[in-house]
Design an enzyme around this catalytic site. Structure first.
Site, PDB file in Angstrom:
ATOM      1  CG  ASP A 120      -5.697   5.636   0.856  1.00 18.68           C
ATOM      2  OD1 ASP A 120      -6.507   5.935  -0.045  1.00 18.68           O
ATOM      3  OD2 ASP A 120      -5.194   6.488   1.615  1.00 18.68           O
TER       4      ASP A 120
ATOM      5  CG  ASP B   3      -1.729   1.316   1.284  1.00 19.81           C
ATOM      6  OD1 ASP B   3      -2.565   1.523   0.387  1.00 19.81           O
ATOM      7  OD2 ASP B   3      -1.516   2.116   2.219  1.00 19.81           O
TER       8      ASP B   3
END
Length: 258
Positions: A110, A6
């Site tokens: 995200d 991420d």
């Protein structure tokens, strides 16, 4: 094994799954100008410092990124060094949620990943507070709907702006001060940051609760969650693995779909 990445504006979170278990995880600074080879050198060094996992054991990968410039070199790294094509999280992938944003493409990867993990882990309604470069609030209904949220300038952005505009104020360590009412400049700034953001969080969540007429579970994640969450009355749990868990969930959903 699954490599989960991420990429945030400030930090990148990396994890490796063996089945449903996270074997290793790291948080590093985001390299916004790195090539595929740069990424591999960094990842190779991380792996070499941990004997629980080897590079050749990586068989799949999933990537979410809010920094578009990193997606191409990360994809190239996976193809060149791991001989695999990663799943890139965007608004077209299956998340297990219905996206009710006016323009679904505007929701950051995200936020989608966190929402997917929060709903799977805690059910709905649930609010995710992510203390990243920006502090974001995401609301997911009991009907598995991503309903939207709030975006606030992050803690470090606010601190940097304060020090830049106020020449006499010193830079301070982000720790809880001994009292709310500071007796010196350093403690006063620390109090304003920590208790101020905790009050901001509680105030926003209270307004969200009033608008939806529900009492959602509130989970916090992100680099500064452990600092702010203990001062909040609304946050029920801190989960620093939420984003990685969400990446694993989305990978499995799309693996089944394909």
């Amino acid at each position: 094994m699954l490599l989960a990445v991420d990429v945030g504006n400030t930090n990148t979170v990396i994890g490796v799954f063996n089945g449903n278990e996270i074997i290793v995880d790291w948080r590093i600074a985001t390299g916004t100008r790195w090539t595929a080879d740069d990424f591999f050198v960094v990842y190779k060094n991380l792996f070499e410092f941990d004997n629980r996992i080897r590079l050749e054991e990586i068989s799949s990968a999933v990537i979410s990124s809010v920094v578009p410039a990193t997606i191409s070199p990360l994809t190239e790294m996976c193809l060149k060094y791991f001989n695999l094509s990663p799943l890139i999280v965007d608004n077209t992938v299956e998340t297990g949620l219905k996206n009710l944003y006016d323009n679904p493409a505007e929701v950051g990867a995200d936020r989608l990943v966190n929402a997917a993990a929060a709903f799977r882990k805690y059910g709905g309604p649930v609010i995710v507070v992510d203390f990243g470069t920006a502090t974001t609030f995401c609301y997911i209904s009991k009907s598995a709907e991503y309903c939207g949220g709030i975006i606030v300038p992050g803690i470090k952005i606010s601190i940097d702006a304060l020090f830049e505009r106020a020449a006499k104020l010193p830079k301070v360590e982000l720790i809880k001060p001994p009292k709310v009412i500071g007796k010196n400049t350093i403690n006063s700034i620390q109090s304003g940051i920590i208790y101020g953001y905790a009050s901001l969080v509680d105030g926003i969540i209270e307004k969200m609760e009033n608008e939806i007429s529900e009492n959602p579970f509130v989970v916090a994640t992100g680099g500064l969650a452990d600092l702010i969450a203990p001062q909040s009355k609304k946050i029920k749990e801190t989960n620093q693995m939420l984003t990685l868990e969400g990446l694993k969930i989305i990978y499995e959903l799309n693996k089944k779909k394909s």
